[in-house]
Scaffold this motif. Structure first.
Motif, PDB file in Angstrom:
ATOM      1  N   LYS A  17      36.782  44.022  44.187  1.00 32.37           N
ATOM      2  CA  LYS A  17      37.953  44.070  45.076  1.00 32.37           C
ATOM      3  C   LYS A  17      37.399  44.307  46.461  1.00 32.37           C
ATOM      4  O   LYS A  17      36.977  45.428  46.765  1.00 32.37           O
ATOM      5  N   GLY A  18      37.300  43.261  47.276  1.00 32.47           N
ATOM      6  CA  GLY A  18      36.651  43.365  48.594  1.00 32.47           C
ATOM      7  C   GLY A  18      35.178  43.628  48.383  1.00 32.47           C
ATOM      8  O   GLY A  18      34.498  42.912  47.665  1.00 32.47           O
ATOM      9  N   GLU A  19      34.700  44.724  48.977  1.00 33.93           N
ATOM     10  CA  GLU A  19      33.279  45.068  48.855  1.00 33.93           C
ATOM     11  C   GLU A  19      33.010  45.925  47.629  1.00 33.93           C
ATOM     12  O   GLU A  19      31.871  46.154  47.252  1.00 33.93           O
ATOM     13  N   GLU A  20      34.091  46.421  47.055  1.00 32.18           N
ATOM     14  CA  GLU A  20      33.989  47.392  45.943  1.00 32.18           C
ATOM     15  C   GLU A  20      33.932  46.717  44.585  1.00 32.18           C
ATOM     16  O   GLU A  20      34.574  45.697  44.365  1.00 32.18           O
ATOM     17  N   PHE A  21      33.188  47.338  43.666  1.00 29.49           N
ATOM     18  CA  PHE A  21      33.236  46.894  42.265  1.00 29.49           C
ATOM     19  C   PHE A  21      34.176  47.818  41.510  1.00 29.49           C
ATOM     20  O   PHE A  21      34.135  49.035  41.693  1.00 29.49           O
ATOM     21  N   VAL A  22      35.040  47.225  40.676  1.00 27.41           N
ATOM     22  CA  VAL A  22      35.931  48.077  39.866  1.00 27.41           C
ATOM     23  C   VAL A  22      35.744  47.760  38.387  1.00 27.41           C
ATOM     24  O   VAL A  22      35.386  46.650  38.017  1.00 27.41           O
ATOM     25  N   PHE A  23      35.991  48.778  37.599  1.00 28.67           N
ATOM     26  CA  PHE A  23      35.864  48.620  36.142  1.00 28.67           C
ATOM     27  C   PHE A  23      37.236  48.807  35.529  1.00 28.67           C
ATOM     28  O   PHE A  23      37.914  49.789  35.806  1.00 28.67           O
ATOM     29  N   TRP A  53      27.196  49.447  23.627  1.00 30.16           N
ATOM     30  CA  TRP A  53      27.872  48.157  23.533  1.00 30.16           C
ATOM     31  C   TRP A  53      27.171  47.182  24.481  1.00 30.16           C
ATOM     32  O   TRP A  53      26.966  47.493  25.650  1.00 30.16           O
ATOM     33  N   ILE A  54      26.832  46.017  23.974  1.00 30.86           N
ATOM     34  CA  ILE A  54      26.114  45.026  24.785  1.00 30.86           C
ATOM     35  C   ILE A  54      26.970  43.776  24.884  1.00 30.86           C
ATOM     36  O   ILE A  54      27.424  43.251  23.856  1.00 30.86           O
ATOM     37  N   GLY A  55      27.202  43.298  26.109  1.00 30.18           N
ATOM     38  CA  GLY A  55      28.045  42.104  26.247  1.00 30.18           C
ATOM     39  C   GLY A  55      28.167  41.667  27.697  1.00 30.18           C
ATOM     40  O   GLY A  55      27.613  42.287  28.616  1.00 30.18           O
ATOM     41  N   TRP A  56      28.909  40.603  27.861  1.00 33.25           N
ATOM     42  CA  TRP A  56      29.121  40.034  29.200  1.00 33.25           C
ATOM     43  C   TRP A  56      30.150  40.894  29.942  1.00 33.25           C
ATOM     44  O   TRP A  56      31.198  41.230  29.363  1.00 33.25           O
ATOM     45  N   PRO A  57      29.862  41.248  31.202  1.00 35.60           N
ATOM     46  CA  PRO A  57      30.783  42.170  31.891  1.00 35.60           C
ATOM     47  C   PRO A  57      31.983  41.496  32.543  1.00 35.60           C
ATOM     48  O   PRO A  57      32.830  42.183  33.110  1.00 35.60           O
ATOM     49  N   GLY A  58      32.057  40.159  32.495  1.00 34.56           N
ATOM     50  CA  GLY A  58      33.231  39.497  33.075  1.00 34.56           C
ATOM     51  C   GLY A  58      32.935  38.730  34.345  1.00 34.56           C
ATOM     52  O   GLY A  58      33.757  37.952  34.805  1.00 34.56           O
ATOM     53  N   MET A  59      31.760  38.967  34.953  1.00 33.04           N
ATOM     54  CA  MET A  59      31.393  38.213  36.164  1.00 33.04           C
ATOM     55  C   MET A  59      29.887  38.296  36.394  1.00 33.04           C
ATOM     56  O   MET A  59      29.212  39.141  35.789  1.00 33.04           O
ATOM     57  N   ASP A  71      22.963  50.433  35.403  1.00 31.72           N
ATOM     58  CA  ASP A  71      22.840  51.895  35.186  1.00 31.72           C
ATOM     59  C   ASP A  71      24.211  52.543  35.115  1.00 31.72           C
ATOM     60  O   ASP A  71      24.493  53.371  34.252  1.00 31.72           O
ATOM     61  N   GLN A  72      25.076  52.124  36.064  1.00 30.90           N
ATOM     62  CA  GLN A  72      26.404  52.747  36.121  1.00 30.90           C
ATOM     63  C   GLN A  72      27.203  52.455  34.847  1.00 30.90           C
ATOM     64  O   GLN A  72      27.835  53.345  34.268  1.00 30.90           O
ATOM     65  N   MET A  73      27.147  51.195  34.390  1.00 31.51           N
ATOM     66  CA  MET A  73      27.924  50.835  33.196  1.00 31.51           C
ATOM     67  C   MET A  73      27.386  51.546  31.966  1.00 31.51           C
ATOM     68  O   MET A  73      28.131  51.969  31.089  1.00 31.51           O
ATOM     69  N   GLN A  74      26.069  51.702  31.956  1.00 37.59           N
ATOM     70  CA  GLN A  74      25.476  52.346  30.784  1.00 37.59           C
ATOM     71  C   GLN A  74      25.826  53.836  30.752  1.00 37.59           C
ATOM     72  O   GLN A  74      26.230  54.363  29.721  1.00 37.59           O
ATOM     73  N   SER A  75      25.700  54.497  31.909  1.00 32.29           N
ATOM     74  CA  SER A  75      25.938  55.951  31.891  1.00 32.29           C
ATOM     75  C   SER A  75      27.435  56.271  31.788  1.00 32.29           C
ATOM     76  O   SER A  75      27.838  57.192  31.093  1.00 32.29           O
ATOM     77  N   GLN A  76      28.285  55.466  32.457  1.00 36.36           N
ATOM     78  CA  GLN A  76      29.717  55.789  32.449  1.00 36.36           C
ATOM     79  C   GLN A  76      30.453  55.296  31.201  1.00 36.36           C
ATOM     80  O   GLN A  76      31.349  55.947  30.706  1.00 36.36           O
ATOM     81  N   PHE A  77      30.046  54.097  30.707  1.00 40.01           N
ATOM     82  CA  PHE A  77      30.843  53.481  29.625  1.00 40.01           C
ATOM     83  C   PHE A  77      30.047  53.167  28.372  1.00 40.01           C
ATOM     84  O   PHE A  77      30.571  52.538  27.452  1.00 40.01           O
TER      85      PHE A  77
END
Ligand code: GDG
Length: 738
Positions: A17-23, A53-59, A71-77
């Motif tokens: 969203k703009g410059e930001e990444f959102v999950f 969980w290993i997979g395509w993140p959508g983009m 790193d962020q996806m692994q530690s947070q989710f």
């Protein structure tokens, strides 16, 4: 213990969203279902199971941004993203997955497009997943791969990690052979072989299991026994695991104030109308037009219900931009306008239509407020919406009308099951549902709810994981007799030390692969070279012990200084000597048996008779495997009657029935060689039942190997003839030249 879950989509979706990444949480049955099944709060069985969980993140994102996002996806989710270039994703996802597999597996072959570049990217993406997994897998991990996007991955992974338990679950239907065979030849074999790389393959329903096993038999020629089959060096178990739902989340949804608010709003808007709910992702498999036809038919035939019934049709946007979907959306829009125009009035709109995804409270409120759920897919792997609707009926009222083409229909027999292609059946079911007494609704739903509560999403995941864990032990059992590197080392050491060595080698299936046409099963130059080198050792005697006739052995092995046994022991030719009959065998019985075999050959295209001097073989390797199995049973039955008074025996080999004189076998032939000298090294290698006679008469000190992972009297198993050649080559290196 750690479980790696692999699926095309992660349960979180990355967007910009703009410059930001959102999950954001991903929607869909798999992501929501499995996430709650693996949440230790809901599933105490897995409280000590770590997951990734290993997979395509959508983009896709620019390379420099990938490490931080990973790193962020692994530690947070607990999610590890597999980034894929957009063009590859287009060919893989929209191309192969959704324009070839999806329509074909849902019985829409005319919508399926088979493009080589899509297939290439499908292979590439499966390979990419394999590479990522190779970086993440640790000893002791289990892997659970999901759905049709990754059907090649189990085999790719097995090649790299032979000891890691690999599970695969297909969420969509597996089609019948007649549909599956529409795939190009190379693709369909690769897909089946890919899946068979797994230890455990799960499907929603019994039919899908049967169809899959039938395709495996028809296309790869592999037979199963109660859903189990041995593929090269491992056991594969194919079974049914009908996916359930998070029952209490729906059953107790009304405790959530937001769901209460949504429910109140709906009540006020719809007042005392009978509500029929229809909720699907926009897809041609969902039978939405058929449903509208059924509703129109109902309104035509039941004017008494006009002004009192509302169909709420929610379509969740999907695969926007794909031609078939755009066309279907247009047709649905037009049809809804037609029905509303034809039957509606100022006070009443028969169909309320929403084309959007709903937040959970709105969805739960709709389930709660709808008297009927109308779910009419033309084909659906399972259909969780049907189950969620039933679970949401806390007071046990409500009627589910469900297509018999949905996997869920197998479990939900108390619902009103309809054929979705018949608008009359849909219309009648709507009328029956509307008029069904509340006591009958409760009676049906009590049974249905109990079932859904018992086999919920937690049970589904736990059963699959438990079975997958159990496969490790089964694999160990099957591999217990496998000739290991250590066994081979001690075998070679014995061979080197020995002064008198005797090798019994079967030919077909042991030294060369089994072929459709036995005449084409010629020895390779590599094999001839290995046998020649081995036979140069004055301390080594080689006996080629085969079911082949004398002519074949003479044609191919004339130049080698070895002994021959032909026709499973009828004929023996010692090195440098002449052919000898081992018994005063008779062959006058052949004229009685040949006509029977001829009749069976005529009734089984591809089968043929091989007439030997003292035996007859009926081969059916080239024939249709299903019909062959039936004809073979019939033949064995007939032969028992015919051979009752003749001294002959009937033996079932690998895709062959052999009829020969009784009392003669590879075992009796081998005895002649064994009695000739005091051998201090004996090794016998063979691949079928006729070799078991040989294994059984060997002295205790001898070594023996059976090709294929079947139970045997031999001491060891080896997966295929390939390992025999390497073993012979290694023995050659250690043997003493003349
Ligand atoms: C595959 C197979 C098989 C739907 N609309 C909204 C929404 N949903 C949720 C439902 C349900 C899920 O999505 C859809 O369930 P399906 O069973 O249709 O599954 P899919 O994920 O489409 O597809 C299917 C399934 O895998 C599981 O193996 O049953 O046959 O095709 O959970 O509740 N959720 C929210 N808003 C919506 O608008 N929040």
């Amino acid at each position: 213990m750690r479980l790696l879950i692999v699926s095309n989509r992660l349960p979180v979706t990355l967007s910009r969203k703009g410059e930001e990444f959102v999950f954001e949480k991903s929607v869909g049955g798999l992501a929501t279902g499995l996430s709650s099944a693996l949440d230790p709060q809901h599933n105490p069985n897995i409280s000590n199971l770590e997951t990734l969980w290993i997979g395509w993140p959508g983009m896709d994102v620019e390379d420099p941004l990938k490490p931080a996002l990973t790193d962020q996806m692994q530690s947070q989710f607990n999610a590890y993203p597999v980034f894929l270039p957009e063009e590859t994703m287009e060919n893989f996802y929209h191309g192969f997955c959704n324009s070839a597999i999806w329509p074909l597996f849902h019985y829409f072959p005319s919508y399926a497009a088979f493009k080589e570049k899509h297939w290439e990217d499908y292979q590439r993406v499966n390979q990419k997943f394999c590479e990522i997994l190779a970086q993440k897998i640790k000893p002791g991990d289990m892997v659970w791969i999901h759905d049709y996007h990754l059907m090649l991955l189990p085999k790719l992974l097995r090649e790299k990690f032979p000891d890691t338990p690999i599970g695969f679950f297909l969420h969509i239907p597996f089609p019948s052979f007649e549909i599956f065979r529409l795939l190009p030849k190379a693709w369909r074999s690769a897909i089946l072989e890919g899946l068979l790389g797994a230890d455990l393959i799960g499907f929603h329903a019994h039919d899908y299991v049967q169809y899959f096993l039938r395709c495996v038999l028809r296309i790869l020629g592999l037979e199963h026994n109660m859903g189990k089959l041995v593929v090269e060096d491992h056991l594969v178990h194919v079974d049914i695991f009908p996916m359930g739902i998070h029952f209490s989340r729906f059953n107790e949804a009304l405790k959530d104030p937001e769901v209460q608010r949504e429910t109140e709003t709906l009540k006020q808007t719809l007042q005392d109308k009978k509500i029929i709910l229809s909720l699907d992702r926009l897809d041609y498999t969902k039978g939405i037009l058929n449903r509208l036809q059924g509703f129109e038919n109902f309104l035509e035939k039941n004017p008494q219900w006009h002004n009192q019934v509302t169909l709420i049709l929610v379509l969740v946007p999907s695969r926007i931009g794909v031609e078939h979907y755009q066309l279907m959306k247009k047709q649905i829009d037009e049809y809804i306008s037609l029905i509303n125009g034809k039957f509606g009035n100022i006070q009443w709109t028969p169909i309320l239509y929403q084309y959007r995804s709903l937040p959970f409270p709105a969805l739960a409120a709709l389930y709660h407020q709808s008297h009927i759920a109308l779910i009419t897919p033309l084909r659906d792997g399972m259909n969780l919406v049907a189950k969620e609707y039933l679970a949401s009926r806390a007071d046990k009222s409500g009627v589910l009308i469900l297509s018999e083409m949905a996997g869920a229909a197998h479990e939900l027999g108390e619902a009103l099951l309809i054929n979705p292609t018949t608008s009359k059946e849909i219309a009648e079911a709507i009328q029956m549902a509307i008029e069904m007494p509340i006591s009958e609704q409760i009676r049906r739903n009590e049974i249905l709810q109990r079932r859904l509560q018992q086999y919920d999403i937690v049970r589904w995941a736990s059963e699959f994981i438990e079975k997958l864990k159990g496969m490790e032990e089964k694999q160990r059992g099957i591999r217990a007799k496998m000739l290991t590197a250590k066994d081979e080392k001690s075998l070679t050491a014995k061979f080197v030390k020995a002064d008198r060595k005797l090798l019994f080698l079967d030919y077909d299936g042991t030294l060369i692969p089994l072929r459709d046409d036995p005449e084409r099963a010629e020895p390779t130059s590599e094999l001839l070279h290995a046998l020649e080198e081995l036979s140069k050792d004055p301390k080594t005697e080689i006996v080629l012990i085969s079911g082949r006739n004398r002519k074949f052995l003479e044609k191919w092995f004339q130049s080698l200084p070895i002994h021959w046994v032909a026709e499973h022991g009828i004929w023996i030719k010692e090195k440098g000597g002449d052919w000898m009959l081992t018994q005063s065998a008779r062959n006058d019985w052949k004229s009685k048996i040949l006509p029977i075999l001829q009749v069976f050959s005529d009734r089984l295209p591809g089968a043929f008779i091989e007439e030997k001097e003292y035996a007859i073989a009926w081969h059916f390797r080239k024939a249709d495997p299903e019909l062959a199995s039936l004809r073979c049973k019939e033949l064995l039955d007939d032969l028992i009657l015919f051979t009752a008074n003749i001294d002959i025996q009937v033996l079932q080999g690998n895709k062959v029935v052999e009829i020969r004189n009784a009392g003669i076998s590879k075992g009796t032939a081998a005895m002649r060689f064994l009695s000739k000298d005091a051998y201090d090294f004996i090794l016998a290698i063979g691949d079928d039942n006729t070799d078991e006679d040989l294994f059984q008469i060997l002295p205790k000190s001898a070594d023996s190997i059976r090709i294929g992972l079947t139970s045997t009297h031999a001491q060891f198993n080896l997966p295929s003839h390939k390992q025999v050649l390497s073993l012979l080559q290694r023995l050659t290196e250690r043997s003493q030249p003349r």
